[in-house]
Design a protein around this motif. Structure first.
Motif, PDB file in Angstrom:
ATOM      1  N   ASP A 122     -11.410 -35.997 -31.802  1.00 43.61           N
ATOM      2  CA  ASP A 122     -11.002 -35.715 -33.031  1.00 43.61           C
ATOM      3  C   ASP A 122     -11.333 -34.086 -33.386  1.00 43.61           C
ATOM      4  O   ASP A 122     -12.404 -34.118 -33.083  1.00 43.61           O
ATOM      5  N   ARG A 123     -10.719 -33.403 -33.822  1.00 44.28           N
ATOM      6  CA  ARG A 123     -11.738 -31.448 -34.395  1.00 44.28           C
ATOM      7  C   ARG A 123     -11.064 -31.843 -35.322  1.00 44.28           C
ATOM      8  O   ARG A 123     -10.317 -32.165 -36.146  1.00 44.28           O
ATOM      9  N   GLY A 124     -12.131 -30.509 -36.196  1.00 42.41           N
ATOM     10  CA  GLY A 124     -12.338 -30.267 -37.479  1.00 42.41           C
ATOM     11  C   GLY A 124     -13.468 -30.404 -38.384  1.00 42.41           C
ATOM     12  O   GLY A 124     -13.694 -30.968 -37.973  1.00 42.41           O
ATOM     13  N   SER A 181     -13.506 -33.620 -40.628  1.00 42.91           N
ATOM     14  CA  SER A 181     -13.155 -35.433 -40.410  1.00 42.91           C
ATOM     15  C   SER A 181     -13.152 -36.373 -41.451  1.00 42.91           C
ATOM     16  O   SER A 181     -12.630 -37.415 -41.103  1.00 42.91           O
ATOM     17  N   HIS A 213     -12.924 -23.404 -27.793  1.00 42.61           N
ATOM     18  CA  HIS A 213     -12.236 -24.342 -29.038  1.00 42.61           C
ATOM     19  C   HIS A 213     -13.515 -25.248 -29.603  1.00 42.61           C
ATOM     20  O   HIS A 213     -14.295 -26.391 -28.784  1.00 42.61           O
ATOM     21  N   ASP A 222     -15.303 -28.457 -31.229  1.00 38.59           N
ATOM     22  CA  ASP A 222     -15.134 -29.631 -30.484  1.00 38.59           C
ATOM     23  C   ASP A 222     -13.894 -30.287 -29.533  1.00 38.59           C
ATOM     24  O   ASP A 222     -13.910 -31.517 -29.601  1.00 38.59           O
ATOM     25  N   SER A 223     -14.036 -29.446 -28.325  1.00 39.54           N
ATOM     26  CA  SER A 223     -13.095 -29.518 -27.719  1.00 39.54           C
ATOM     27  C   SER A 223     -13.202 -29.662 -26.000  1.00 39.54           C
ATOM     28  O   SER A 223     -12.508 -29.526 -25.293  1.00 39.54           O
ATOM     29  N   TYR A 241      -6.250 -35.467 -23.662  1.00 42.82           N
ATOM     30  CA  TYR A 241      -5.264 -36.428 -24.959  1.00 42.82           C
ATOM     31  C   TYR A 241      -4.065 -36.752 -24.303  1.00 42.82           C
ATOM     32  O   TYR A 241      -3.284 -38.072 -25.099  1.00 42.82           O
ATOM     33  N   ARG A 270      -7.701 -36.199 -32.918  1.00 43.26           N
ATOM     34  CA  ARG A 270      -6.476 -35.599 -32.907  1.00 43.26           C
ATOM     35  C   ARG A 270      -6.885 -34.756 -34.041  1.00 43.26           C
ATOM     36  O   ARG A 270      -7.466 -34.111 -34.468  1.00 43.26           O
ATOM     37  N   TYR A 271      -6.369 -32.352 -33.773  1.00 44.76           N
ATOM     38  CA  TYR A 271      -7.165 -31.746 -34.895  1.00 44.76           C
ATOM     39  C   TYR A 271      -6.740 -32.009 -35.945  1.00 44.76           C
ATOM     40  O   TYR A 271      -5.392 -32.345 -36.762  1.00 44.76           O
ATOM     41  N   ARG A 272      -7.516 -32.193 -37.235  1.00 38.68           N
ATOM     42  CA  ARG A 272      -7.200 -31.981 -38.359  1.00 38.68           C
ATOM     43  C   ARG A 272      -7.523 -31.349 -39.020  1.00 38.68           C
ATOM     44  O   ARG A 272      -8.887 -30.531 -38.687  1.00 38.68           O
TER      45      ARG A 272
END
Length: 606
Positions: free
Chosen positions: A80-82, A85, A107, A109-110, A161, A169-171
């Motif tokens: 999860d990223r963004g 969340s 990047h 949260d990655s 992933y 996933r990226y939100r």
């Protein structure tokens, strides 16, 4: 090992991380950093072995994360990223969510994963989930990550992933339009879900009477109906707005505009004022058992010789009216033919004392401060003088300032593991505090420790609070699950009923009466209150405007003058030039700019 907590604010999660790490005997510093430069200054000053970020809204500069291991505590599942969340998790009705400890890299949260912890989701607001399930999961993830780092052997797993367990996933950041309410078509469940996904920040933007407001504190109404979109009722500060299949209570509003400019969150009826003149007040009796869902912030229940005074105040803030109504509930409980009274606070907070937002919004903040603290004192006095009952205070949520002193008026205090207690006032511009703390706190911990607790603006774990006698016991939880609150309440019921039916109950009650009578002869409660209120008089009307400046800055979310947020005993490593002066000050605060305030209130006018 030296650990630096790097956070955008010294919020509840950062405080919890602080006490957990201290309990594990790490050398901990805390830095509230909102710019790249303040982050660099903190790292340079403290020279940490590890940097942890429980709540950081800013990006860590490359030169920091390239040279130091920086672990971000992120409220999401693996992958999860963004920035939103938890908001997305609520809107998407996720059945399970979690917290990850992820290493900072280019990047956000990655980076590689140090630890993760998952929990079942429940129906609740973003802020409520954050303070309960997220906080518990965050501490588990954080401590695993710290111990793994400490070994020097653990290699964190890179984000991949393609792995089936990486479901996140990226939100992107949520836009207001993505959770906008359509009152003519949205069902109650969807309206509540949208409001809860934005509570407490930023709130859900909506329109009332042609004006934009942010909505907070959504509760389902199971009986009242009306034309969709119309305000059909009000109750104790909240408004009830009709939907196509029922209605929704909204407890708080904030006018659209900068908080710094005074557009602050308040009970909905205080915001709307005369616009609600024709809207009926729909009360619910204190002891009435409602057959359907509705909104109420105080209610009373009774079973097996135990009376339960339940209260749920938004963010734990207790205004004058809240206190007065709670006094009525306590007095009602005292009038009942029961043996034990349980003071049962809310899931998010037990109490945080006086209502600073209502005080800030008052025409005369000094006068409203006086009214509010006197109402708090009246409430505490009602508990202290309940000599015909044994009183238990049950703390599931954290407490601060007068909200800590309030339960100390009870005979026994039980708290949930994993919450934080802040038994001090001084951080609010040197506020002295009342609620009979000069009687209740020393009675439990002794004079010297009581002074230390109130002078040092530090959070305390419940484990430490129990070790010094501030609370009586800790309710241990059965893991991170939706039934935590229910399980806590059920345990309190068993404890209270066991006490009520114990053979030695009458002897306990008689001892309580004798102790109260003996204490009164040594020094009357009225004397404690008078001395405390003399100090508060100075805070509200004295020449030093520190309290008013600090309160206004806190409510409006402004930087406090002279880095007022610094506590002399809390290693914030902010580089503030006035820190040395703060250390030497009995007020435990930094310098202020003088402003004109009302003259001190005459004693005869109290």
């Amino acid at each position: 090992m030296k650990i630096l907590l790097l956070s955008s604010a010294y919020n509840s999660l950062t405080q919890l991380a602080h006490v957990w790490l201290k309990a594990s005997h790490f050398e901990v510093a805390v830095a509230t950093a909102t710019t790249a430069e303040t982050m660099r200054q903190a790292v340079t000053q403290f020279q940490p072995d590890l940097i942890l970020c429980p709540m950081l809204a800013q990006v860590i500069p490359r030169d920091i994360w390239e040279n130091h291991t920086c672990i971000i505590i992120h409220p999401g599942i693996a992958g999860d990223r963004g920035p939103n969340s938890l908001d997305w998790a609520i809107l998407n009705e996720e059945k399970e969510w979690g917290v990850i400890a992820v290493q900072a890299e280019e990047h956000v949260d990655s980076g590689p994963l140090w630890a993760s912890y998952q929990f079942p989701m429940r129906e609740g607001s973003k802020s409520s989930l954050y303070r309960d399930e997220v906080a518990q999961a965050a501490m588990q993830s954080m401590m695993v990550a710290v111990h793994r780092f400490e070994t020097g052997l653990f290699v964190p797993a890179p984000l991949d992933y393609s792995r089936p367990e990486v479901r996140g996933r990226y939100r992107p950041a949520l836009k207001p339009a993505q959770r906008q309410i359509d009152w003519q078509n949205d069902r109650v469940a969807d309206i509540i879900k949208k409001i809860r996904s934005a509570d407490g920040q930023p709130g859900l933007l909506d329109d009332i009477g042609g004006e934009p407001f942010y909505l907070h504190g959504a509760h389902e109404e199971g009986t009242l109906i009306g034309v969709p979109g119309e305000i059909i009722a009000k109750r104790h500060g909240a408004i009830c707005r009709a939907a196509v299949d029922g209605a929704v209570w909204i407890s708080h509003l904030r006018p659209k505009g900068r908080v710094a400019d005074g557009f602050i969150k308040l009970p909905a009826t205080d915001i709307l004022g005369s616009l609600l003149d024709n809207v009926p007040e729909v009360p619910v009796a204190l002891h009435y058992s409602t057959p359907t869902k509705t909104y109420r912030d105080i209610w009373y229940t009774e079973r097996n010789d135990v009376g339960y005074v339940n209260f749920r105040f938004y963010n734990g803030a207790m205004g004058t009216g809240h206190c007065q109504r709670l006094i009525e509930a306590v007095d009602y409980a005292k009038s009942r033919p029961t043996k034990v009274i349980v003071l049962s606070g809310g899931r998010d907070f037990f109490s945080n004392g006086i209502h600073l937002n209502l005080i800030e919004a008052a025409t005369n903040p000094a006068e409203e401060s006086w009214r509010n603290i006197n109402a708090m004192d009246d409430l505490v006095l009602s508990i202290l003088t309940a000599t015909d009952h044994y009183v238990i205070a049950a703390l599931y949520g954290s407490a601060g300032a007068g909200g800590v002193m309030l339960p100390l008026a009870a005979d026994r205090v039980f708290a949930r593991e994993g919450i934080v207690l802040n038994p001090h006032y001084k951080g609010m511009g040197g506020l002295y505090g009342s609620e009979y703390w000069t009687y209740s706190l020393p009675k439990r911990v002794g004079e010297e420790l009581a002074l230390q607790l109130t002078e040092q603006c530090l959070p305390n774990s419940v484990e430490y609070a129990k070790s010094i006698g501030m609370i009586d016991d800790i309710i241990i939880q059965d893991g991170c699950c939706p039934s935590n609150f229910t399980g806590f309440q059920e345990q309190i019921v068993r404890v209270a009923e066991k006490l009520a039916h114990a053979k030695e109950f009458n002897a306990l009650l008689e001892q309580k009466k004798q102790t109260r009578e003996a204490d009164e002869k040594v020094k009357p409660l009225e004397q404690f209150r008078m001395e405390e209120m003399e100090e508060m008089n100075q805070n509200f009307w004295g020449e030093d405007p520190a309290y008013h400046i600090a309160r206004s800055a806190f409510v409006r979310k402004l930087p406090r003058p002279g880095n007022l947020q610094c506590s002399a005993t809390l290693k914030l490593v902010c580089g503030n030039a006035q820190c040395e002066e703060a250390v030497q000050s009995s007020k435990n605060r930094c310098a202020f700019s003088p402003v004109a305030l009302p003259r001190r209130r005459a004693a005869a006018n109290r």
